[in-house]
Design an enzyme around this catalytic site. Structure first.
Site, PDB file in Angstrom:
ATOM      1  N   ARG A 223      75.441 -15.424 -15.969  1.00  0.00           N
ATOM      2  CA  ARG A 223      74.152 -15.169 -15.317  1.00  0.00           C
ATOM      3  C   ARG A 223      74.052 -13.515 -15.430  1.00  0.00           C
ATOM      4  O   ARG A 223      75.234 -12.826 -15.309  1.00  0.00           O
ATOM      5  CB  ARG A 223      74.441 -15.181 -13.663  1.00  0.00           C
ATOM      6  N   HIS A 271      67.188 -16.456 -21.999  1.00  0.00           N
ATOM      7  CA  HIS A 271      67.719 -17.651 -21.111  1.00  0.00           C
ATOM      8  C   HIS A 271      67.432 -18.855 -21.908  1.00  0.00           C
ATOM      9  O   HIS A 271      66.915 -19.667 -20.982  1.00  0.00           O
ATOM     10  CB  HIS A 271      67.260 -17.468 -19.881  1.00  0.00           C
TER      11      HIS A 271
HETATM   12  P1  NAP Z   1      81.696 -25.104 -13.482  1.00  0.00           P
HETATM   13  O1  NAP Z   1      82.113 -26.463 -14.313  1.00  0.00           O
HETATM   14  O2  NAP Z   1      81.597 -24.923 -12.267  1.00  0.00           O
HETATM   15  O3  NAP Z   1      82.955 -24.132 -14.064  1.00  0.00           O
HETATM   16  C1  NAP Z   1      82.876 -22.896 -13.635  1.00  0.00           C
HETATM   17  C2  NAP Z   1      84.358 -22.355 -14.456  1.00  0.00           C
HETATM   18  O4  NAP Z   1      84.394 -20.962 -13.732  1.00  0.00           O
HETATM   19  C3  NAP Z   1      85.579 -22.945 -13.670  1.00  0.00           C
HETATM   20  O5  NAP Z   1      86.340 -23.076 -14.754  1.00  0.00           O
HETATM   21  C4  NAP Z   1      86.117 -21.985 -12.535  1.00  0.00           C
HETATM   22  O6  NAP Z   1      87.400 -22.061 -12.199  1.00  0.00           O
HETATM   23  C5  NAP Z   1      85.717 -20.648 -13.008  1.00  0.00           C
HETATM   24  N1  NAP Z   1      85.713 -19.516 -12.037  1.00  0.00           N
HETATM   25  C6  NAP Z   1      84.826 -19.851 -10.915  1.00  0.00           C
HETATM   26  N2  NAP Z   1      84.978 -18.694 -10.111  1.00  0.00           N
HETATM   27  C7  NAP Z   1      86.217 -17.823 -10.796  1.00  0.00           C
HETATM   28  C8  NAP Z   1      86.893 -16.608 -10.665  1.00  0.00           C
HETATM   29  N3  NAP Z   1      86.624 -16.166  -9.296  1.00  0.00           N
HETATM   30  N4  NAP Z   1      87.806 -16.378 -11.270  1.00  0.00           N
HETATM   31  C9  NAP Z   1      87.918 -16.929 -12.342  1.00  0.00           C
HETATM   32  N5  NAP Z   1      87.315 -18.107 -12.952  1.00  0.00           N
HETATM   33  C10 NAP Z   1      86.402 -18.690 -12.061  1.00  0.00           C
HETATM   34  O7  NAP Z   1      80.148 -24.470 -14.317  1.00  0.00           O
HETATM   35  P2  NAP Z   1      79.624 -24.689 -15.593  1.00  0.00           P
HETATM   36  O8  NAP Z   1      78.823 -26.041 -15.608  1.00  0.00           O
HETATM   37  O9  NAP Z   1      80.666 -24.698 -16.897  1.00  0.00           O
HETATM   38  O10 NAP Z   1      78.538 -23.558 -15.730  1.00  0.00           O
HETATM   39  C11 NAP Z   1      78.943 -22.216 -15.900  1.00  0.00           C
HETATM   40  C12 NAP Z   1      77.750 -21.240 -15.675  1.00  0.00           C
HETATM   41  O11 NAP Z   1      77.133 -21.039 -16.933  1.00  0.00           O
HETATM   42  C13 NAP Z   1      76.986 -21.535 -14.432  1.00  0.00           C
HETATM   43  O12 NAP Z   1      77.224 -21.343 -13.268  1.00  0.00           O
HETATM   44  C14 NAP Z   1      75.594 -20.881 -15.102  1.00  0.00           C
HETATM   45  O13 NAP Z   1      75.589 -19.431 -14.333  1.00  0.00           O
HETATM   46  C15 NAP Z   1      75.831 -20.411 -16.492  1.00  0.00           C
HETATM   47  N6  NAP Z   1      74.989 -21.480 -17.215  1.00  0.00           N
HETATM   48  C16 NAP Z   1      73.929 -20.701 -18.073  1.00  0.00           C
HETATM   49  C17 NAP Z   1      73.113 -21.439 -18.943  1.00  0.00           C
HETATM   50  C18 NAP Z   1      72.332 -20.512 -20.003  1.00  0.00           C
HETATM   51  O14 NAP Z   1      71.312 -21.132 -20.728  1.00  0.00           O
HETATM   52  N7  NAP Z   1      72.270 -19.370 -20.348  1.00  0.00           N
HETATM   53  C19 NAP Z   1      72.911 -22.818 -18.916  1.00  0.00           C
HETATM   54  C20 NAP Z   1      73.707 -23.261 -17.838  1.00  0.00           C
HETATM   55  C21 NAP Z   1      74.782 -22.783 -17.367  1.00  0.00           C
HETATM   56  P3  NAP Z   1      88.103 -23.291 -11.674  1.00  0.00           P
HETATM   57  O15 NAP Z   1      88.079 -24.357 -12.885  1.00  0.00           O
HETATM   58  O16 NAP Z   1      89.517 -22.941 -11.594  1.00  0.00           O
HETATM   59  O17 NAP Z   1      87.279 -23.815 -10.610  1.00  0.00           O
END
Ligand code: NAP
Length: 308
Positions: A223, A271
């Site tokens: 983000r 994006h």
């Molecule tokens: P997710 O499954 O919720 O995974 C989030 C990861 O981040 C988890 O491993 C979590 O740790 C870690 N995390 C959260 N807060 C943290 C902190 N304070 N310090 C260290 N690690 C932290 O999310 P996801 O599905 O992989 O998606 C991740 C992000 O990608 C989304 O939120 C979105 O912003 C972005 N995204 C971008 C696009 C694009 O097209 N550019 C598309 C989709 C998503 P834990 O495992 O320990 O909980």
């Protein structure tokens, strides 16, 4: 079950068709043709107009079309109901493709060749084996863990950093603020796949860039608000960072006058790193609709306290 759909970016007809194929009796409605608001049981949305969901008195759950729900959580009118984020095969595999393409581009020095071409300079950078390139992934969730696997298969050295420690085969894992410096120390290519929360906002700043080896490259696909824009420009200009690929911005679309557009060491995409396709994305939504109907626990419910 009656489902109300809203998104400016997604095709309602394709989602309706993919959902009805799985749930033939689904009452699928598209905002603003919602009919009687009392009928609506659930909503499938991306950035709904403020107050839209609050006006549905019998709403039981909200399904996000996106994996990241930070923008939805910022809406003060979002009802206090289960909010489920998108976890979908096409979202995951397209993110894997995007990051792999960028990592290969950096690994084979295409950023340097692009700069050299502007100066008509012929200089070879001998390819190194992939294991010599260390890629660090911030966020080892659905997307980060998949990206780690894709990069491992290509032979890259992979490190992951998350809030809680993960055990992923072939990946050196780190967790929490206390292990951040150790995680970053050998990282030549940093990938950000964190959710945007109070803890992670503005994380990609001068201090963090200073913990990377000089000349490291950044792939920012999470983000826009993770990144301090001025700190990125300063790090690129000083040579602390070598190059950055940015898919997400603080303001989208990126304003025409923003310096990122014309910086020679920044490559932008609008994006577009990954998207949920109705064909596969309809499956987890249909499963949650079945669960809602049968009173079973929903999947991928956001923990509002954590913010993801
Ligand atoms: P997710 O499954 O919720 O995974 C989030 C990861 O981040 C988890 O491993 C979590 O740790 C870690 N995390 C959260 N807060 C943290 C902190 N304070 N310090 C260290 N690690 C932290 O999310 P996801 O599905 O992989 O998606 C991740 C992000 O990608 C989304 O939120 C979105 O912003 C972005 N995204 C971008 C696009 C694009 O097209 N550019 C598309 C989709 C998503 P834990 O495992 O320990 O909980």
């Amino acid at each position: 079950v009656a489902l109300l759909f809203y998104s400016e970016d997604d095709d309602p007809a394709a989602w309706g068709e993919a959902l009805r194929r799985r749930l033939p009796d689904l009452d699928f409605r598209v905002w603003p043709e919602a009919g009687d608001p009392e009928d609506i049981d659930a909503a499938l949305v991306w950035l709904p107009p403020s107050g839209m969901l609050a006006g549905l008195p019998r709403l039981k759950a909200v399904f996000s079309l996106a994996a990241g729900v930070d923008a939805m959580l910022r809406d003060p009118t979002l009802p206090d109901l289960p909010l489920c984020r998108m976890v979908d095969r096409s979202l995951t595999t397209t993110m894997g493709e995007y990051v792999l393409a960028c990592v290969l581009w950096y690994h084979r020095s295409f950023d340097r060749y692009e700069a050299q071409q502007r100066e008509a300079r012929w200089q070879l950078h001998l390819p190194s084996p992939p294991e010599a390139t260390v890629v660090g992934i911030m966020g080892m969730g659905e997307l980060g863990a998949h990206v780690a696997g894709v990069l491992r298969e290509q032979g890259f050295g992979v490190r992951g950093w998350s809030r809680t420690l993960k055990r992923v085969e072939g990946v050196t894992s780190f967790a929490g603020p206390e292990q951040l410096a150790e995680f970053l120390q050998p990282v030549g290519i940093l990938v950000c796949l964190l959710p945007l929360t109070a803890e992670t906002e503005n994380m990609l700043d001068a201090r963090l860039f200073g913990l990377l080896p000089r000349g490291a490259r950044l792939i920012q696909v999470a983000r826009g608000r993770h990144l301090v824009d001025e700190d990125l420009i300063a790090a690129l200009n000083s040579g602390q960072l070598g190059h950055a690929t940015l898919d997400v911005m603080r303001q989208e679309p990126l304003p025409e006058r923003h310096p990122f557009w014309r910086h020679p060491q920044i490559r932008l995409t609008p994006h577009s790193a990954s998207y949920s396709q109705p064909e596969s994305g309809a499956e987890p939504v249909a499963e949650n609709l079945r669960r809602l109907r049968e009173g079973r626990p929903l999947l991928h419910v956001v923990d509002r306290r954590r913010g993801y």
